[in-house]
Design a protein around this motif. Structure first.
Motif, PDB file in Angstrom:
ATOM      1  N   LEU A 127       1.103  -1.178  -0.194  1.00 28.24           N
ATOM      2  CA  LEU A 127       0.461  -0.152  -0.035  1.00 28.24           C
ATOM      3  C   LEU A 127       0.879   1.454   0.234  1.00 28.24           C
ATOM      4  CD1 LEU A 127      -3.207   0.975   0.535  1.00 28.24           C
ATOM      5  CD2 LEU A 127      -2.644   1.195   2.344  1.00 28.24           C
ATOM      6  N   ALA A 128       2.072   0.868   0.543  1.00 23.79           N
ATOM      7  CA  ALA A 128       2.724   2.232   0.758  1.00 23.79           C
ATOM      8  C   ALA A 128       3.662   2.765  -0.398  1.00 23.79           C
ATOM      9  CB  ALA A 128       3.700   2.481   1.406  1.00 23.79           C
ATOM     10  N   LEU A 129       3.691   1.798  -1.693  1.00 20.73           N
ATOM     11  CA  LEU A 129       4.184   1.486  -2.574  1.00 20.73           C
ATOM     12  C   LEU A 129       3.299   2.285  -3.873  1.00 20.73           C
ATOM     13  CD1 LEU A 129       6.297  -1.695  -3.155  1.00 20.73           C
ATOM     14  CD2 LEU A 129       7.456   1.304  -2.610  1.00 20.73           C
ATOM     15  N   ILE A 130       1.826   1.577  -3.709  1.00 16.61           N
ATOM     16  CA  ILE A 130       0.825   1.715  -4.687  1.00 16.61           C
ATOM     17  C   ILE A 130       0.670   3.172  -5.402  1.00 16.61           C
ATOM     18  CG2 ILE A 130      -1.209   0.809  -3.580  1.00 16.61           C
ATOM     19  CD1 ILE A 130       0.034  -0.897  -6.223  1.00 16.61           C
ATOM     20  N   PHE A 131       0.297   3.231  -5.872  1.00 13.45           N
ATOM     21  CA  PHE A 131      -0.172   4.702  -6.465  1.00 13.45           C
ATOM     22  C   PHE A 131      -1.653   4.799  -6.588  1.00 13.45           C
ATOM     23  CE2 PHE A 131       3.150   6.101  -9.196  1.00 13.45           C
ATOM     24  CZ  PHE A 131       3.948   5.970  -8.711  1.00 13.45           C
ATOM     25  N   ASP A 132      -2.602   3.628  -7.555  1.00 15.96           N
ATOM     26  CA  ASP A 132      -4.055   3.296  -7.519  1.00 15.96           C
ATOM     27  C   ASP A 132      -4.418   2.791  -5.508  1.00 15.96           C
ATOM     28  OD1 ASP A 132      -6.444   3.755  -8.161  1.00 15.96           O
ATOM     29  OD2 ASP A 132      -6.951   2.293  -9.781  1.00 15.96           O
ATOM     30  N   LYS A 133      -4.173   3.393  -4.840  1.00 17.60           N
ATOM     31  CA  LYS A 133      -4.731   2.700  -3.447  1.00 17.60           C
ATOM     32  C   LYS A 133      -5.867   2.627  -3.263  1.00 17.60           C
ATOM     33  CE  LYS A 133      -0.660   6.105  -1.481  1.00 17.60           C
ATOM     34  NZ  LYS A 133       0.014   4.669  -1.418  1.00 17.60           N
ATOM     35  N   PRO A 141       1.421  -5.482 -11.434  1.00 23.68           N
ATOM     36  CA  PRO A 141       1.425  -4.335 -12.765  1.00 23.68           C
ATOM     37  C   PRO A 141      -0.119  -3.072 -11.723  1.00 23.68           C
ATOM     38  CG  PRO A 141       1.292  -6.023 -13.428  1.00 23.68           C
ATOM     39  CD  PRO A 141       1.582  -6.206 -12.182  1.00 23.68           C
ATOM     40  N   GLU A 142       0.153  -1.475 -12.214  1.00 24.93           N
ATOM     41  CA  GLU A 142      -1.079  -0.411 -12.320  1.00 24.93           C
ATOM     42  C   GLU A 142      -1.065   0.095 -13.114  1.00 24.93           C
ATOM     43  OE1 GLU A 142      -1.048   2.418  -9.365  1.00 24.93           O
ATOM     44  OE2 GLU A 142       0.219   1.869  -8.590  1.00 24.93           O
ATOM     45  N   ILE A 148       2.714   0.722 -14.983  1.00 26.85           N
ATOM     46  CA  ILE A 148       3.698   0.882 -14.129  1.00 26.85           C
ATOM     47  C   ILE A 148       3.972  -0.487 -12.936  1.00 26.85           C
ATOM     48  CG2 ILE A 148       4.423   2.314 -12.086  1.00 26.85           C
ATOM     49  CD1 ILE A 148       2.451   4.409 -13.355  1.00 26.85           C
ATOM     50  N   ASN A 149       4.986  -0.305 -12.704  1.00 30.26           N
ATOM     51  CA  ASN A 149       5.956  -1.745 -12.058  1.00 30.26           C
ATOM     52  C   ASN A 149       6.138  -1.045 -11.047  1.00 30.26           C
ATOM     53  OD1 ASN A 149       4.244  -4.823 -12.074  1.00 30.26           O
ATOM     54  ND2 ASN A 149       5.113  -3.987 -14.204  1.00 30.26           N
ATOM     55  N   HIS A 150       5.964  -0.841  -9.958  1.00 30.92           N
ATOM     56  CA  HIS A 150       7.071  -0.249  -8.491  1.00 30.92           C
ATOM     57  C   HIS A 150       8.336  -1.203  -8.493  1.00 30.92           C
ATOM     58  CE1 HIS A 150       4.080   2.737  -7.682  1.00 30.92           C
ATOM     59  NE2 HIS A 150       3.010   2.212  -7.546  1.00 30.92           N
ATOM     60  N   VAL A 151       9.532  -0.271  -8.136  1.00 33.51           N
ATOM     61  CA  VAL A 151      10.413  -1.559  -8.643  1.00 33.51           C
ATOM     62  C   VAL A 151      11.002  -0.695  -6.785  1.00 33.51           C
ATOM     63  CG1 VAL A 151      13.323  -0.243  -8.538  1.00 33.51           C
ATOM     64  CG2 VAL A 151      11.900  -0.538 -10.328  1.00 33.51           C
ATOM     65  N   ARG A 157      11.445   4.971  -4.648  1.00 39.39           N
ATOM     66  CA  ARG A 157      11.015   6.231  -5.529  1.00 39.39           C
ATOM     67  C   ARG A 157      11.321   5.342  -6.937  1.00 39.39           C
ATOM     68  NH1 ARG A 157      15.000  10.145  -3.318  1.00 39.39           N
ATOM     69  NH2 ARG A 157      13.971  10.799  -5.068  1.00 39.39           N
ATOM     70  N   ARG A 158      11.393   3.987  -7.490  1.00 33.38           N
ATOM     71  CA  ARG A 158      11.285   4.325  -8.611  1.00 33.38           C
ATOM     72  C   ARG A 158      10.029   3.490  -9.159  1.00 33.38           C
ATOM     73  NH1 ARG A 158      16.570   1.187  -9.333  1.00 33.38           N
ATOM     74  NH2 ARG A 158      16.676   0.430  -7.400  1.00 33.38           N
ATOM     75  N   PHE A 159      10.088   3.517 -10.349  1.00 30.27           N
ATOM     76  CA  PHE A 159       9.212   2.400 -10.884  1.00 30.27           C
ATOM     77  C   PHE A 159       9.239   2.774 -12.683  1.00 30.27           C
ATOM     78  CE2 PHE A 159       7.375   6.415 -11.397  1.00 30.27           C
ATOM     79  CZ  PHE A 159       6.765   6.625 -12.472  1.00 30.27           C
TER      80      PHE A 159
END
Length: 234
Positions: free
Chosen positions: A68-74, A117-118, A134-137, A140-142
């Motif tokens: 949840l801390a990483l995801i954009f589409d919470k 993936p988002e 988008i895939n979160h690395v 700070r990075r995706f």
């Protein structure tokens, strides 16, 4: 061995210092993510009765918080977790099978730890559609893929070919990220609501990105979330 009122000195030392004198202290029991003293639902009682299920519940909760801390589409991600929990509670409305609950928890834990993936989409009145994946690395990075197609024809694609290295953008702030390679630069503007949920992403592509497109088509666009994640236990 010295005795004190019939008790060996070793016994007194062990009592005062658990784990000393070669006697290991008992490991603390793994706690669930909720207070078992307040367990009322059959699912909660089943979890609290099993050390393995308590541990799995804590693992799922930790994996969910990290993702949840990483995801954009919470918003969509929270919905998927709520669906998963509701399905479990419905199945255990009167009686729970501990083995089935364990299987559901293992599946959800592994799903939360796997790449997710988002998808974001920009649609038009014309037949062409742009998608941003988008895939979160890390925080700070995706990595991302930008594709515009029209009825099966690829009009734009970044990265440009299957053999090309992936595109990894870096967040400068919660609202801004960027990527560049040679003359091509993509700037991302992330619009968030009060809860931190990304409700739109705008991409601004430099003129050097034209090499990824055909004709007059481009990679500058406005994207909205297109995620419909399904609970793993459905």
């Amino acid at each position: 061995m010295v005795r004190v009122a019939g008790i060996t000195l070793l016994a007194l030392i062990v009592a005062a210092f658990p784990g000393s004198a070669g006697v290991p202290a008992a490991a603390p029991a793994q706690s669930a993510s909720f207070d078992c003293a307040k367990a009322g639902h059959p699912l909660e009682k089943t979890i609290c009765a099993s050390p393995k299920l308590r541990a799995l519940d804590a693992e799922v909760a930790a994996a969910y918080r990290e993702r949840l801390a990483l995801i954009f589409d919470k918003q969509a991600f929270r919905g998927q977790q709520r669906d998963w929990q509701q399905i479990l509670r419905t199945r255990c409305a009167s009686k729970c099978d501990a083995a089935a609950v364990e299987a559901d928890y293992v599946q959800q834990r592994d799903s939360l730890r796997a790449p997710l993936p988002e998808n974001y989409e920009a649609s038009y009145k014309t037949a062409d559609v742009a998608t941003l994946t988008i895939n979160h690395v890390d925080a700070r990075r995706f990595d991302f893929t930008l594709i515009r197609d029209r009825e099966g024809e690829t009009l734009c694609k970044l990265p440009g070919s299957d053999g090309e290295a992936g595109a990894v953008a870096t967040l400068a702030s919660p609202a801004n990220a960027s990527w560049s390679a040679g003359a091509c630069r993509i700037d991302f503007t992330l619009k968030r609501d009060a809860g931190g949920h990304v409700v739109a992403i705008t991409t601004a592509a430099s003129s050097g990105c034209k090499r990824y497109c055909k004709g007059a088509f481009g990679l500058t666009d406005n994207f909205t979330p297109a995620n419909n994640w399904v609970a793993g236990n459905q």
